[in-house]
Scaffold this motif. Structure first.
Motif, PDB file in Angstrom:
ATOM      1  N   SER A 172      35.052 -11.876  -6.627  1.00  9.94           N
ATOM      2  CA  SER A 172      34.401 -13.103  -6.175  1.00  9.94           C
ATOM      3  C   SER A 172      32.895 -12.946  -6.373  1.00  9.94           C
ATOM      4  N   THR A 173      32.193 -14.051  -6.304  1.00 13.59           N
ATOM      5  CA  THR A 173      30.754 -14.009  -6.568  1.00 13.59           C
ATOM      6  C   THR A 173      30.002 -14.630  -5.395  1.00 13.59           C
ATOM      7  N   PRO A 174      28.721 -14.293  -5.238  1.00  8.58           N
ATOM      8  CA  PRO A 174      27.961 -14.826  -4.106  1.00  8.58           C
ATOM      9  C   PRO A 174      27.523 -16.273  -4.284  1.00  8.58           C
ATOM     10  N   TRP A 175      27.720 -16.836  -5.474  1.00 10.71           N
ATOM     11  CA  TRP A 175      27.318 -18.224  -5.693  1.00 10.71           C
ATOM     12  C   TRP A 175      28.561 -19.095  -5.842  1.00 10.71           C
ATOM     13  N   GLU A 176      28.360 -20.410  -5.646  1.00 10.03           N
ATOM     14  CA  GLU A 176      29.442 -21.379  -5.848  1.00 10.03           C
ATOM     15  C   GLU A 176      29.154 -22.188  -7.094  1.00 10.03           C
ATOM     16  N   VAL A 177      30.195 -22.611  -7.781  1.00  6.52           N
ATOM     17  CA  VAL A 177      30.000 -23.510  -8.924  1.00  6.52           C
ATOM     18  C   VAL A 177      29.894 -24.932  -8.366  1.00  6.52           C
ATOM     19  N   ALA A 178      28.750 -25.578  -8.604  1.00  3.99           N
ATOM     20  CA  ALA A 178      28.515 -26.921  -8.052  1.00  3.99           C
ATOM     21  C   ALA A 178      29.460 -27.932  -8.693  1.00  3.99           C
ATOM     22  N   THR A 179      29.839 -28.926  -7.920  1.00  7.93           N
ATOM     23  CA  THR A 179      30.798 -29.901  -8.458  1.00  7.93           C
ATOM     24  C   THR A 179      30.170 -31.271  -8.710  1.00  7.93           C
ATOM     25  N   ASP A 180      29.175 -31.666  -7.933  1.00  8.88           N
ATOM     26  CA  ASP A 180      28.589 -32.996  -8.192  1.00  8.88           C
ATOM     27  C   ASP A 180      27.097 -32.863  -8.488  1.00  8.88           C
ATOM     28  N   VAL A 181      26.804 -32.482  -9.731  1.00 10.63           N
ATOM     29  CA  VAL A 181      25.425 -32.230 -10.132  1.00 10.63           C
ATOM     30  C   VAL A 181      24.773 -33.526 -10.604  1.00 10.63           C
ATOM     31  N   SER A 182      23.575 -33.775 -10.112  1.00 12.47           N
ATOM     32  CA  SER A 182      22.824 -34.931 -10.596  1.00 12.47           C
ATOM     33  C   SER A 182      21.430 -34.446 -10.970  1.00 12.47           C
ATOM     34  N   LEU A 183      21.223 -34.274 -12.262  1.00 16.18           N
ATOM     35  CA  LEU A 183      19.927 -33.801 -12.753  1.00 16.18           C
ATOM     36  C   LEU A 183      19.451 -34.773 -13.836  1.00 16.18           C
ATOM     37  N   GLU A 184      18.467 -35.552 -13.475  1.00 14.85           N
ATOM     38  CA  GLU A 184      17.942 -36.581 -14.390  1.00 14.85           C
ATOM     39  C   GLU A 184      16.734 -36.033 -15.144  1.00 14.85           C
ATOM     40  N   GLY A 185      16.585 -36.442 -16.374  1.00 19.30           N
ATOM     41  CA  GLY A 185      15.338 -36.182 -17.108  1.00 19.30           C
ATOM     42  C   GLY A 185      15.217 -34.803 -17.717  1.00 19.30           C
ATOM     43  N   SER A 186      16.348 -34.080 -17.849  1.00 13.92           N
ATOM     44  CA  SER A 186      16.292 -32.771 -18.491  1.00 13.92           C
ATOM     45  C   SER A 186      17.071 -32.810 -19.807  1.00 13.92           C
ATOM     46  N   PRO A 187      16.353 -32.819 -20.943  1.00 21.67           N
ATOM     47  CA  PRO A 187      17.058 -32.831 -22.230  1.00 21.67           C
ATOM     48  C   PRO A 187      17.942 -31.590 -22.404  1.00 21.67           C
ATOM     49  N   VAL A 207      21.829 -10.883 -15.670  1.00 21.32           N
ATOM     50  CA  VAL A 207      23.045 -11.597 -16.115  1.00 21.32           C
ATOM     51  C   VAL A 207      23.641 -12.387 -14.950  1.00 21.32           C
ATOM     52  N   ASP A 208      23.673 -11.788 -13.769  1.00 21.20           N
ATOM     53  CA  ASP A 208      24.198 -12.514 -12.603  1.00 21.20           C
ATOM     54  C   ASP A 208      23.266 -13.669 -12.208  1.00 21.20           C
ATOM     55  N   THR A 209      21.966 -13.467 -12.377  1.00 22.30           N
ATOM     56  CA  THR A 209      21.035 -14.572 -12.100  1.00 22.30           C
ATOM     57  C   THR A 209      21.293 -15.726 -13.069  1.00 22.30           C
ATOM     58  N   ALA A 210      21.560 -15.396 -14.315  1.00 18.91           N
ATOM     59  CA  ALA A 210      21.894 -16.429 -15.321  1.00 18.91           C
ATOM     60  C   ALA A 210      23.180 -17.160 -14.927  1.00 18.91           C
ATOM     61  N   ARG A 211      24.173 -16.413 -14.424  1.00 21.05           N
ATOM     62  CA  ARG A 211      25.445 -17.032 -13.996  1.00 21.05           C
ATOM     63  C   ARG A 211      25.227 -17.947 -12.789  1.00 21.05           C
ATOM     64  N   TRP A 212      24.383 -17.470 -11.876  1.00 21.05           N
ATOM     65  CA  TRP A 212      24.079 -18.250 -10.668  1.00 21.05           C
ATOM     66  C   TRP A 212      23.442 -19.587 -11.056  1.00 21.05           C
ATOM     67  N   ILE A 213      22.480 -19.550 -11.984  1.00 24.07           N
ATOM     68  CA  ILE A 213      21.820 -20.789 -12.436  1.00 24.07           C
ATOM     69  C   ILE A 213      22.843 -21.709 -13.108  1.00 24.07           C
ATOM     70  N   ALA A 214      23.694 -21.149 -13.961  1.00 25.49           N
ATOM     71  CA  ALA A 214      24.727 -21.954 -14.634  1.00 25.49           C
ATOM     72  C   ALA A 214      25.631 -22.615 -13.592  1.00 25.49           C
ATOM     73  N   ALA A 215      26.001 -21.837 -12.561  1.00 28.26           N
ATOM     74  CA  ALA A 215      26.886 -22.363 -11.511  1.00 28.26           C
ATOM     75  C   ALA A 215      26.216 -23.510 -10.757  1.00 28.26           C
ATOM     76  N   SER A 216      24.900 -23.387 -10.547  1.00 33.13           N
ATOM     77  CA  SER A 216      24.172 -24.459  -9.841  1.00 33.13           C
ATOM     78  C   SER A 216      24.200 -25.750 -10.643  1.00 33.13           C
ATOM     79  N   LEU A 217      24.364 -25.603 -11.965  1.00 32.66           N
ATOM     80  CA  LEU A 217      24.402 -26.777 -12.857  1.00 32.66           C
ATOM     81  C   LEU A 217      25.830 -27.249 -13.114  1.00 32.66           C
ATOM     82  N   GLY A 218      26.784 -26.564 -12.479  1.00 32.55           N
ATOM     83  CA  GLY A 218      28.185 -27.004 -12.574  1.00 32.55           C
ATOM     84  C   GLY A 218      29.018 -26.283 -13.622  1.00 32.55           C
ATOM     85  N   PHE A 219      28.519 -25.168 -14.153  1.00 33.39           N
ATOM     86  CA  PHE A 219      29.250 -24.461 -15.212  1.00 33.39           C
ATOM     87  C   PHE A 219      29.785 -23.130 -14.704  1.00 33.39           C
TER      88      PHE A 219
END
Ligand code: GLU
Length: 301
Positions: free
Chosen positions: A42-57, A94-106
């Motif tokens: 298991s990991t200390p972060w959660e994968v986000a499910t309802d991400v709303s990020l406007e204005g990021s190409p 690498v885990d920090t990269a995974r955490w950021i991806a999870a925050s974005l729903g991946f």
């Protein structure tokens, strides 16, 4: 620099064993890495499910692609490492990269890792080869002309690695006339060349090539961030050792396409709000390394 200290034994190998494979685990809100009865990590972060990020190409491209492409290192144990036998990627970065991806729903299956050497980072981000980069990447003004940084998320400083039987070195000046190895395009090689003209330099794309030369007696020292060197010393404790203190302050940032302020603000918020997750990632990857460091305050420029 103030809060980064090398205090004791070098136990990154043990820390690596703890991290294993960190596949995404939606809904898991634990703050520590653990193995359940079925053997899944298991990991200390959660994968986000309802991400709303406007204005990021950059985020828009991720959504369209259905995945994230992250630039990392893969030869730096404890920070960014690929076990070629098991194909497991481990490390604080690498885990920090995974955490950021999870925050974005991946989740883990939606992350593509690309190993990119120090010298090629800005260009890879500018080309759009990667969405973001997490790999011992010091924030500085020169790099900020080409890219942007979220963070900082980690603090260390330039250090030295020498042969186990070499005398201790306390200042870089003591290496006058000697050959020191570092990575092309890195801040430590730039520091040596600019400020210590009496030192001969050997450069490679990868620090692991420098470490090989040091073990074979072809160079007298390897220099880069002490947090990286500690990982190598733990890998080859019979042959090499970290010596001296920290000669600079290096604050690691997440490299991003220039001008994607929405993504930069998003990651800064994730880091600022995620103190417990940061601590768990640190503990899992560097907890037994001897490194003592607090999470640095985000600099939302
Ligand atoms: N942190 C330094 C830099 O960004 C050295 C480590 C590295 O090359 O990744 O240049």
């Amino acid at each position: 620099m103030r809060r980064t200290r090398l205090i004791a034994g070098l136990g990154i190998v043990a820390a690596l064993a703890l991290t294993g494979c960190a596949s995404g685990s939606p809904g898991d809100s634990s703050t520590d890495s653990a193995t359940d009865g079925a053997g899944a990590t298991s990991t200390p972060w959660e994968v986000a499910t309802d991400v709303s990020l406007e204005g990021s190409p950059t985020y828009d491209a991720m959504v369209e692609r259905g995945g994230v492409i992250v630039g990392v290192k893969e030869d730096q144990p404890g920070l960014g490492y690929l076990d070629v036998t098991t194909q497991a990627r481990t490390g604080f970065d690498v885990d920090t990269a995974r955490w950021i991806a999870a925050s974005l729903g991946f989740d883990e299956e939606q992350i593509t890792f690309k190993a990119i050497a120090s010298v090629n980072r800005e260009q890879a981000i500018k080309n759009g080869d990667i969405d973001y980069y997490v790999g011992t990447y010091s924030i500085n003004d020169k790099r900020k002309q080409d890219i942007d940084f979220a963070g900082p998320y980690f603090e260390t400083g330039q250090g030295l690695l020498v042969a186990q039987d070499a005398p201790e070195v306390t200042t870089i000046e003591e290496l006058d006339g000697k050959t020191v190895c570092s990575a092309t395009g890195s801040t430590p090689i730039q520091n040596i060349k600019a400020n210590f003209p009496g030192i001969k330099t050997q450069e490679y794309d990868l620090y692991s090539a420098c470490v090989e030369d040091l073990i074979n007696g072809q160079v007298d020292a390897v220099t880069t961030d002490q947090a990286i060197l500690i990982g190598y010393a733990a890998q080859y404790p019979e042959d090499i050792k970290v010596t001296g203190g920290l000669f600079t302050q290096e604050l690691y940032g997440v490299g991003l396409p220039k001008g994607d302020d929405a993504l930069r603000t998003w990651i800064n918020t994730v880091l600022t709000d995620g103190g417990d997750i940061w601590k768990a990632i640190f503990k899992n990857n560097l907890g037994s390394s001897g490194i003592v460091v607090d999470q640095p305050k985000v600099d939302a420029y």
